[in-house]
Design a protein around this motif. Structure first.
Motif, PDB file in Angstrom:
ATOM      1  N   ARG A  34      35.501  59.003  61.731  1.00  0.00           N
ATOM      2  CA  ARG A  34      34.467  58.626  62.712  1.00  0.00           C
ATOM      3  C   ARG A  34      35.077  57.930  63.922  1.00  0.00           C
ATOM      4  N   LEU A  35      36.008  57.031  63.684  1.00  0.00           N
ATOM      5  CA  LEU A  35      36.669  56.351  64.806  1.00  0.00           C
ATOM      6  C   LEU A  35      37.436  57.341  65.676  1.00  0.00           C
ATOM      7  N   MET A  36      38.081  58.301  65.037  1.00  0.00           N
ATOM      8  CA  MET A  36      38.845  59.292  65.799  1.00  0.00           C
ATOM      9  C   MET A  36      37.918  60.144  66.666  1.00  0.00           C
ATOM     10  N   ARG A  37      36.769  60.526  66.134  1.00  0.00           N
ATOM     11  CA  ARG A  37      35.811  61.285  66.938  1.00  0.00           C
ATOM     12  C   ARG A  37      35.272  60.449  68.078  1.00  0.00           C
ATOM     13  N   LEU A  38      35.040  59.174  67.799  1.00  0.00           N
ATOM     14  CA  LEU A  38      34.490  58.271  68.807  1.00  0.00           C
ATOM     15  C   LEU A  38      35.429  58.130  70.008  1.00  0.00           C
ATOM     16  N   VAL A  39      36.725  58.075  69.755  1.00  0.00           N
ATOM     17  CA  VAL A  39      37.693  57.923  70.847  1.00  0.00           C
ATOM     18  C   VAL A  39      38.359  59.246  71.217  1.00  0.00           C
ATOM     19  N   HIS A  40      37.817  60.335  70.708  1.00  0.00           N
ATOM     20  CA  HIS A  40      38.247  61.699  71.055  1.00  0.00           C
ATOM     21  C   HIS A  40      39.711  61.976  70.718  1.00  0.00           C
ATOM     22  N   VAL A  41      40.117  61.580  69.520  1.00  0.00           N
ATOM     23  CA  VAL A  41      41.470  61.864  69.040  1.00  0.00           C
ATOM     24  C   VAL A  41      41.408  63.164  68.244  1.00  0.00           C
ATOM     25  N   PRO A  42      42.291  64.109  68.520  1.00  0.00           N
ATOM     26  CA  PRO A  42      42.265  65.389  67.812  1.00  0.00           C
ATOM     27  C   PRO A  42      42.533  65.218  66.310  1.00  0.00           C
ATOM     28  N   PRO A  43      41.911  66.038  65.480  1.00  0.00           N
ATOM     29  CA  PRO A  43      42.108  65.950  64.027  1.00  0.00           C
ATOM     30  C   PRO A  43      43.569  66.154  63.595  1.00  0.00           C
ATOM     31  N   ALA A  44      44.366  66.767  64.433  1.00  0.00           N
ATOM     32  CA  ALA A  44      45.775  66.981  64.085  1.00  0.00           C
ATOM     33  C   ALA A  44      46.492  65.651  63.846  1.00  0.00           C
ATOM     34  N   TYR A  45      46.065  64.594  64.524  1.00  0.00           N
ATOM     35  CA  TYR A  45      46.698  63.294  64.326  1.00  0.00           C
ATOM     36  C   TYR A  45      46.449  62.748  62.928  1.00  0.00           C
ATOM     37  N   LEU A  46      45.272  63.017  62.388  1.00  0.00           N
ATOM     38  CA  LEU A  46      44.979  62.583  61.028  1.00  0.00           C
ATOM     39  C   LEU A  46      45.868  63.321  60.037  1.00  0.00           C
ATOM     40  N   GLU A  47      46.084  64.597  60.290  1.00  0.00           N
ATOM     41  CA  GLU A  47      46.986  65.371  59.436  1.00  0.00           C
ATOM     42  C   GLU A  47      48.415  64.824  59.527  1.00  0.00           C
ATOM     43  N   ARG A  48      48.832  64.421  60.709  1.00  0.00           N
ATOM     44  CA  ARG A  48      50.158  63.839  60.885  1.00  0.00           C
ATOM     45  C   ARG A  48      50.276  62.514  60.142  1.00  0.00           C
ATOM     46  N   MET A  49      49.201  61.715  60.168  1.00  0.00           N
ATOM     47  CA  MET A  49      49.216  60.451  59.447  1.00  0.00           C
ATOM     48  C   MET A  49      49.333  60.696  57.940  1.00  0.00           C
ATOM     49  N   ASP A  50      48.569  61.666  57.449  1.00  0.00           N
ATOM     50  CA  ASP A  50      48.642  61.998  56.026  1.00  0.00           C
ATOM     51  C   ASP A  50      50.052  62.443  55.643  1.00  0.00           C
ATOM     52  N   SER A  51      50.623  63.300  56.461  1.00  0.00           N
ATOM     53  CA  SER A  51      51.966  63.800  56.201  1.00  0.00           C
ATOM     54  C   SER A  51      52.977  62.649  56.198  1.00  0.00           C
ATOM     55  N   TYR A  52      52.839  61.757  57.156  1.00  0.00           N
ATOM     56  CA  TYR A  52      53.737  60.604  57.229  1.00  0.00           C
ATOM     57  C   TYR A  52      53.623  59.751  55.971  1.00  0.00           C
ATOM     58  N   TYR A  53      52.394  59.446  55.578  1.00  0.00           N
ATOM     59  CA  TYR A  53      52.205  58.588  54.406  1.00  0.00           C
ATOM     60  C   TYR A  53      52.688  59.254  53.124  1.00  0.00           C
ATOM     61  N   LEU A  54      52.556  60.539  53.009  1.00  0.00           N
ATOM     62  CA  LEU A  54      53.040  61.208  51.808  1.00  0.00           C
ATOM     63  C   LEU A  54      54.563  61.133  51.701  1.00  0.00           C
ATOM     64  N   ARG A  55      55.247  61.163  52.848  1.00  0.00           N
ATOM     65  CA  ARG A  55      56.708  61.092  52.840  1.00  0.00           C
ATOM     66  C   ARG A  55      57.241  59.671  52.811  1.00  0.00           C
ATOM     67  N   HIS A  56      56.593  58.756  53.521  1.00  0.00           N
ATOM     68  CA  HIS A  56      57.166  57.426  53.739  1.00  0.00           C
ATOM     69  C   HIS A  56      56.260  56.291  53.261  1.00  0.00           C
ATOM     70  N   SER A  57      55.349  56.555  52.373  1.00  0.00           N
ATOM     71  CA  SER A  57      54.381  55.525  51.998  1.00  0.00           C
ATOM     72  C   SER A  57      55.033  54.295  51.379  1.00  0.00           C
ATOM     73  N   GLY A  58      56.040  54.483  50.565  1.00  0.00           N
ATOM     74  CA  GLY A  58      56.663  53.350  49.890  1.00  0.00           C
ATOM     75  C   GLY A  58      57.246  52.345  50.854  1.00  0.00           C
ATOM     76  N   TRP A  59      58.124  52.808  51.717  1.00  0.00           N
ATOM     77  CA  TRP A  59      58.768  51.885  52.645  1.00  0.00           C
ATOM     78  C   TRP A  59      57.808  51.379  53.712  1.00  0.00           C
ATOM     79  N   THR A  60      56.822  52.161  54.057  1.00  0.00           N
ATOM     80  CA  THR A  60      55.823  51.698  55.021  1.00  0.00           C
ATOM     81  C   THR A  60      55.059  50.511  54.444  1.00  0.00           C
ATOM     82  N   VAL A  61      54.684  50.603  53.180  1.00  0.00           N
ATOM     83  CA  VAL A  61      53.976  49.505  52.520  1.00  0.00           C
ATOM     84  C   VAL A  61      54.876  48.272  52.412  1.00  0.00           C
ATOM     85  N   VAL A  62      56.141  48.470  52.062  1.00  0.00           N
ATOM     86  CA  VAL A  62      57.072  47.342  51.916  1.00  0.00           C
ATOM     87  C   VAL A  62      57.259  46.625  53.251  1.00  0.00           C
ATOM     88  N   ILE A  63      57.498  47.372  54.315  1.00  0.00           N
ATOM     89  CA  ILE A  63      57.749  46.762  55.620  1.00  0.00           C
ATOM     90  C   ILE A  63      56.473  46.141  56.180  1.00  0.00           C
TER      91      ILE A  63
END
Length: 159
Positions: free
Chosen positions: A27-56
């Protein structure tokens, strides 16, 4: 206690992210007109780097809850999140406790040092203020009505 509080708080943020985070982010992404591709990129990032992202992110105050929330919204497996989050919370709580212990142990010395620094800063501020006022007064006294730079060279109106 600090570790338990940090782990439980992050797990709560993860759970909220898992239950409602995706909907809120979409909903926030639609509100600020962010393309859905960014959400897919975020998902991809978290699937690869979730551990160290959480630690840092656990060590960085504003990012702490947001990382757990985002990990939940990105459907990171809870076990992966829990392991990295627990390790990060142990490091964070230990560091905070050690810093607090050192701070309290040297509180009297620190208070004395801060008192001296405060007095020095006050003295410097007074000197700067006096010099500033002296210069303003000196400029104003030496300038007569005819020396006013705001006044133009126009003759008086005889009208």
């Amino acid at each position: 206690v600090g570790i338990a509080a940090a782990v439980s708080g992050d797990n709560l943020a993860f759970l909220i992210g898992r239950l409602a985070g995706r909907l809120v982010v979409e909903r926030l992404m639609r509100l600020v007109h962010v393309p859905p591709a960014y959400l897919e990129r975020m998902d991809s990032y978290y699937l690869r780097h979730s551990g160290w992202t959480v630690v840092i992110a656990r060590q960085i105050s504003p990012a702490r809850g947001l990382a757990a929330f985002s990990a939940g919204g990105s459907r990171v497996p809870w076990r992966r999140f829990a392991v990295f989050n627990a390790a990060a919370c142990v490091v964070w709580a230990t560091a905070v406790t050690l810093l607090a212990t050192l701070f309290v142990a040297h509180l009297d010395d620190l208070a004395d040092d801060l008192s001296l620094v405060g007095l020095g800063a006050l003295g410097l501020a007074l000197v700067v203020g006096v010099v500033y006022l002296w210069r303003r007064v000196r400029r104003g006294v030496g300038r007569g009505a005819d020396d006013d730079p705001r006044r133009g060279d126009e003759p008086p109106d005889s009208g």
